[in-house]
Design a protein around this motif. Structure first.
Motif, PDB file in Angstrom:
ATOM      1  N   ALA A 167       0.829  -1.217   0.000  1.00 41.13           N
ATOM      2  CA  ALA A 167       0.000   0.000   0.000  1.00 41.13           C
ATOM      3  C   ALA A 167       0.859   1.260   0.000  1.00 41.13           C
ATOM      4  CB  ALA A 167      -0.923  -0.008   1.211  1.00 41.13           C
ATOM      5  N   GLU A 168       2.033   1.186   0.615  1.00 38.75           N
ATOM      6  CA  GLU A 168       2.935   2.340   0.633  1.00 38.75           C
ATOM      7  C   GLU A 168       3.558   2.569  -0.749  1.00 38.75           C
ATOM      8  OE1 GLU A 168       5.679   1.293   3.678  1.00 38.75           O
ATOM      9  OE2 GLU A 168       4.295   1.747   5.323  1.00 38.75           O
ATOM     10  N   ILE A 169       3.836   1.488  -1.457  1.00 39.69           N
ATOM     11  CA  ILE A 169       4.452   1.615  -2.782  1.00 39.69           C
ATOM     12  C   ILE A 169       3.409   1.873  -3.863  1.00 39.69           C
ATOM     13  CG2 ILE A 169       5.819   0.412  -4.541  1.00 39.69           C
ATOM     14  CD1 ILE A 169       7.162  -1.149  -2.298  1.00 39.69           C
ATOM     15  N   LEU A 170       2.299   1.178  -3.776  1.00 38.90           N
ATOM     16  CA  LEU A 170       1.234   1.289  -4.786  1.00 38.90           C
ATOM     17  C   LEU A 170      -0.084   1.681  -4.117  1.00 38.90           C
ATOM     18  CD1 LEU A 170       1.983  -1.967  -6.841  1.00 38.90           C
ATOM     19  CD2 LEU A 170       2.694   0.369  -7.410  1.00 38.90           C
ATOM     20  N   PRO A 171      -0.192   2.918  -3.648  1.00 41.69           N
ATOM     21  CA  PRO A 171      -1.426   3.322  -2.976  1.00 41.69           C
ATOM     22  C   PRO A 171      -2.618   3.247  -3.921  1.00 41.69           C
ATOM     23  CG  PRO A 171      -0.041   5.226  -3.441  1.00 41.69           C
ATOM     24  CD  PRO A 171       0.787   4.017  -3.741  1.00 41.69           C
ATOM     25  N   ASN A 172      -3.716   2.683  -3.420  1.00 43.85           N
ATOM     26  CA  ASN A 172      -4.960   2.576  -4.199  1.00 43.85           C
ATOM     27  C   ASN A 172      -4.787   1.782  -5.486  1.00 43.85           C
ATOM     28  OD1 ASN A 172      -6.354   4.321  -2.318  1.00 43.85           O
ATOM     29  ND2 ASN A 172      -5.297   6.040  -3.288  1.00 43.85           N
ATOM     30  N   GLU A 173      -3.883   0.798  -5.458  1.00 49.48           N
ATOM     31  CA  GLU A 173      -3.675  -0.054  -6.634  1.00 49.48           C
ATOM     32  C   GLU A 173      -3.581  -1.507  -6.182  1.00 49.48           C
ATOM     33  OE1 GLU A 173      -0.305  -0.645 -10.145  1.00 49.48           O
ATOM     34  OE2 GLU A 173      -0.666   1.347  -9.300  1.00 49.48           O
ATOM     35  N   SER A 174      -4.461  -2.339  -6.686  1.00 52.67           N
ATOM     36  CA  SER A 174      -4.445  -3.747  -6.326  1.00 52.67           C
ATOM     37  C   SER A 174      -3.334  -4.476  -7.067  1.00 52.67           C
ATOM     38  CB  SER A 174      -5.795  -4.388  -6.662  1.00 52.67           C
ATOM     39  OG  SER A 174      -5.965  -4.451  -8.073  1.00 52.67           O
TER      40      SER A 174
ATOM     41  N   SER B 274      17.241  -7.759 -10.716  1.00 45.02           N
ATOM     42  CA  SER B 274      17.478  -6.316 -10.683  1.00 45.02           C
ATOM     43  C   SER B 274      16.347  -5.580  -9.973  1.00 45.02           C
ATOM     44  CB  SER B 274      17.628  -5.792 -12.110  1.00 45.02           C
ATOM     45  OG  SER B 274      17.795  -4.388 -12.124  1.00 45.02           O
ATOM     46  N   PHE B 275      15.121  -5.942 -10.294  1.00 45.63           N
ATOM     47  CA  PHE B 275      13.982  -5.279  -9.658  1.00 45.63           C
ATOM     48  C   PHE B 275      13.922  -5.604  -8.164  1.00 45.63           C
ATOM     49  CE2 PHE B 275      12.069  -5.383 -14.090  1.00 45.63           C
ATOM     50  CZ  PHE B 275      12.245  -4.022 -14.298  1.00 45.63           C
ATOM     51  N   THR B 276      14.346  -6.797  -7.802  1.00 47.20           N
ATOM     52  CA  THR B 276      14.385  -7.157  -6.385  1.00 47.20           C
ATOM     53  C   THR B 276      15.373  -6.277  -5.627  1.00 47.20           C
ATOM     54  OG1 THR B 276      13.793  -9.458  -6.883  1.00 47.20           O
ATOM     55  CG2 THR B 276      14.827  -9.034  -4.744  1.00 47.20           C
ATOM     56  N   GLN B 277      16.530  -6.021  -6.226  1.00 45.30           N
ATOM     57  CA  GLN B 277      17.510  -5.144  -5.595  1.00 45.30           C
ATOM     58  C   GLN B 277      16.965  -3.727  -5.430  1.00 45.30           C
ATOM     59  OE1 GLN B 277      20.331  -6.194  -4.109  1.00 45.30           O
ATOM     60  NE2 GLN B 277      19.477  -8.185  -4.688  1.00 45.30           N
ATOM     61  N   THR B 278      16.209  -3.272  -6.410  1.00 45.31           N
ATOM     62  CA  THR B 278      15.588  -1.943  -6.303  1.00 45.31           C
ATOM     63  C   THR B 278      14.628  -1.898  -5.128  1.00 45.31           C
ATOM     64  OG1 THR B 278      15.778  -1.539  -8.682  1.00 45.31           O
ATOM     65  CG2 THR B 278      14.113  -0.266  -7.484  1.00 45.31           C
ATOM     66  N   LEU B 279      13.834  -2.944  -4.983  1.00 44.32           N
ATOM     67  CA  LEU B 279      12.849  -2.978  -3.893  1.00 44.32           C
ATOM     68  C   LEU B 279      13.525  -3.067  -2.521  1.00 44.32           C
ATOM     69  CD1 LEU B 279      10.240  -5.306  -5.601  1.00 44.32           C
ATOM     70  CD2 LEU B 279       9.865  -2.929  -4.930  1.00 44.32           C
ATOM     71  N   LYS B 280      14.721  -3.599  -2.476  1.00 44.87           N
ATOM     72  CA  LYS B 280      15.463  -3.695  -1.215  1.00 44.87           C
ATOM     73  C   LYS B 280      16.237  -2.417  -0.895  1.00 44.87           C
ATOM     74  CE  LYS B 280      16.363  -8.703  -1.222  1.00 44.87           C
ATOM     75  NZ  LYS B 280      17.434  -9.734  -1.298  1.00 44.87           N
ATOM     76  N   ASP B 281      16.426  -1.573  -1.885  1.00 40.20           N
ATOM     77  CA  ASP B 281      17.271  -0.387  -1.743  1.00 40.20           C
ATOM     78  C   ASP B 281      16.511   0.739  -1.032  1.00 40.20           C
ATOM     79  OD1 ASP B 281      18.953   1.761  -1.971  1.00 40.20           O
ATOM     80  OD2 ASP B 281      19.090   1.712  -4.164  1.00 40.20           O
ATOM     81  N   PRO B 282      16.941   1.111   0.170  1.00 41.15           N
ATOM     82  CA  PRO B 282      16.242   2.177   0.898  1.00 41.15           C
ATOM     83  C   PRO B 282      16.353   3.536   0.219  1.00 41.15           C
ATOM     84  CG  PRO B 282      18.278   1.602   2.018  1.00 41.15           C
ATOM     85  CD  PRO B 282      18.089   0.592   0.935  1.00 41.15           C
TER      86      PRO B 282
ATOM     87  N   LYS C   1      10.578   2.052  -7.351  1.00 46.61           N
ATOM     88  CA  LYS C   1      10.023   0.910  -6.621  1.00 46.61           C
ATOM     89  C   LYS C   1       8.665   0.502  -7.180  1.00 46.61           C
ATOM     90  CE  LYS C   1      12.453   1.238  -2.234  1.00 46.61           C
ATOM     91  NZ  LYS C   1      12.365   1.215  -0.765  1.00 46.61           N
ATOM     92  N   GLN C   2       7.889   1.457  -7.630  1.00 44.23           N
ATOM     93  CA  GLN C   2       6.602   1.133  -8.244  1.00 44.23           C
ATOM     94  C   GLN C   2       6.803   0.299  -9.500  1.00 44.23           C
ATOM     95  OE1 GLN C   2       4.961   5.089  -8.659  1.00 44.23           O
ATOM     96  NE2 GLN C   2       3.716   4.877  -6.809  1.00 44.23           N
ATOM     97  N   LEU C   3       7.734   0.728 -10.349  1.00 46.66           N
ATOM     98  CA  LEU C   3       8.025  -0.029 -11.561  1.00 46.66           C
ATOM     99  C   LEU C   3       8.537  -1.423 -11.198  1.00 46.66           C
ATOM    100  CD1 LEU C   3       8.433  -0.228 -14.647  1.00 46.66           C
ATOM    101  CD2 LEU C   3      10.737   0.672 -14.278  1.00 46.66           C
ATOM    102  N   ALA C   4       9.425  -1.493 -10.214  1.00 45.92           N
ATOM    103  CA  ALA C   4      10.022  -2.764  -9.830  1.00 45.92           C
ATOM    104  C   ALA C   4       8.977  -3.740  -9.310  1.00 45.92           C
ATOM    105  CB  ALA C   4      11.102  -2.532  -8.773  1.00 45.92           C
ATOM    106  N   LEU C   5       8.072  -3.269  -8.469  1.00 48.14           N
ATOM    107  CA  LEU C   5       7.065  -4.160  -7.898  1.00 48.14           C
ATOM    108  C   LEU C   5       6.077  -4.621  -8.967  1.00 48.14           C
ATOM    109  CD1 LEU C   5       5.914  -5.634  -5.521  1.00 48.14           C
ATOM    110  CD2 LEU C   5       4.693  -3.545  -4.848  1.00 48.14           C
TER     111      LEU C   5
END
Length: 261
Positions: free
Chosen positions: A47-54, A108-116, A123-127
């Motif tokens: 919800a924090e990364i993709l608010p209002n998006e299922s 690569s996308f996993t590393q993006t999601l782990k990167d603070p 992160k939206q694109l990665a998820l």
């Protein structure tokens, strides 16, 4: 002129289907099913990364963006939907192509999601892409044999209409039942047992690929390429199971990445 028109139609079909798996219905089913297995921490993180998006909405994003004129979508993202593994080989025995593939993209996308320090947009694109890639790798022809563009050039007739094997597995098998993605999700979700969730839970894409290769090598019709009721009867159960497995595994992937509160 008729032959020329038919050839053009077939080429269009091939080009528009070359990197799409399950179609919009199938991908949305995997996302909807995944939501049933998210931890509370994972739900909050999503919800924090993709608010209002299922997850169902997010699952189709990489296909919907294929007409975006940016270099990323036109020159980079195409290979991220599939892997190529010749018959008789395992993924580990192949080399990752210079342009990448579904496995390297998922890493690569996993590393993006782990990167603070990664931006929210990244992160939206990665998820969205991670959700989509996991779904893709459960479609048997997205672990292609390298001979027919994942079944795109394997021309068939499906219920008396010109098609190709990839398109049959992307959408033909599911669309024949005339169900919405929410109906599919409801029906398939109720049939997933706790024991199956335990058996299927893994975040290793090499497992998904090995399973897809084993299925891939059994779904090519021998002889007559006019596919209808018998092909549907023989293979729709497999397609449904792959959707169920993908849903469970998308959730497992997100649960593993979500920060623990």
């Amino acid at each position: 002129m008729k032959l020329k028109a038919l050839a053009s139609a077939l080429l269009f079909c091939i080009s528009t289907q070359q990197v799409m798996a399950w179609g919009q219905t199938g991908h949305r089913v995997t996302g909807k099913l995944a939501e049933n297995y998210l931890s509370e921490d994972a739900k909050q993180w999503v919800a924090e990364i993709l608010p209002n998006e299922s997850l169902a909405e997010a699952s189709t994003y990489p296909d919907e963006m294929r007409s975006n004129p940016s270099d990323f979508w036109q020159k980079q993202a195409g290979p991220y939907h599939y892997v190529t593994v010749p018959k008789g080989k395992k993924y580990e025995e192949t080399e990752v192509p210079k342009q990448g593939n579904a496995v390297s993209a998922l890493e690569s996308f996993t590393q993006t999601l782990k990167d603070p320090n990664a931006s929210l947009e990244d992160k939206q694109l990665a998820l969205r892409f991670a959700i989509h890639i996991i779904g893709d790798l459960h479609q048997p022809l997205h672990a292609g044999n390298g001979r027919d563009r994942g079944g795109n050039t394997f021309i068939v007739e499906f219920f008396w209409e010109d098609s190709n094997l990839h398109r049959v597995w992307d959408s033909g098998l599911l669309d024949r039942r005339k169900l919405s993605y929410t109906e599919w999700s409801d029906w398939l979700g109720k049939k997933i047992t706790e024991n199956q969730v335990k058996q299927w839970t893994t975040t290793d894409p090499l497992v998904y690929i090995e399973e897809s290769i084993a299925i891939r090598d059994t779904i090519y019709p021998e002889g007559d390429r006019k596919l209808s009721w018998q092909y549907l009867y023989d293979h729709l159960p497999t397609a449904k199971k792959r959707l169920q497995m993908a849903g469970v595994r998308i959730a497992a992937y997100i649960n593993a990445l979500a920060p623990q509160k």
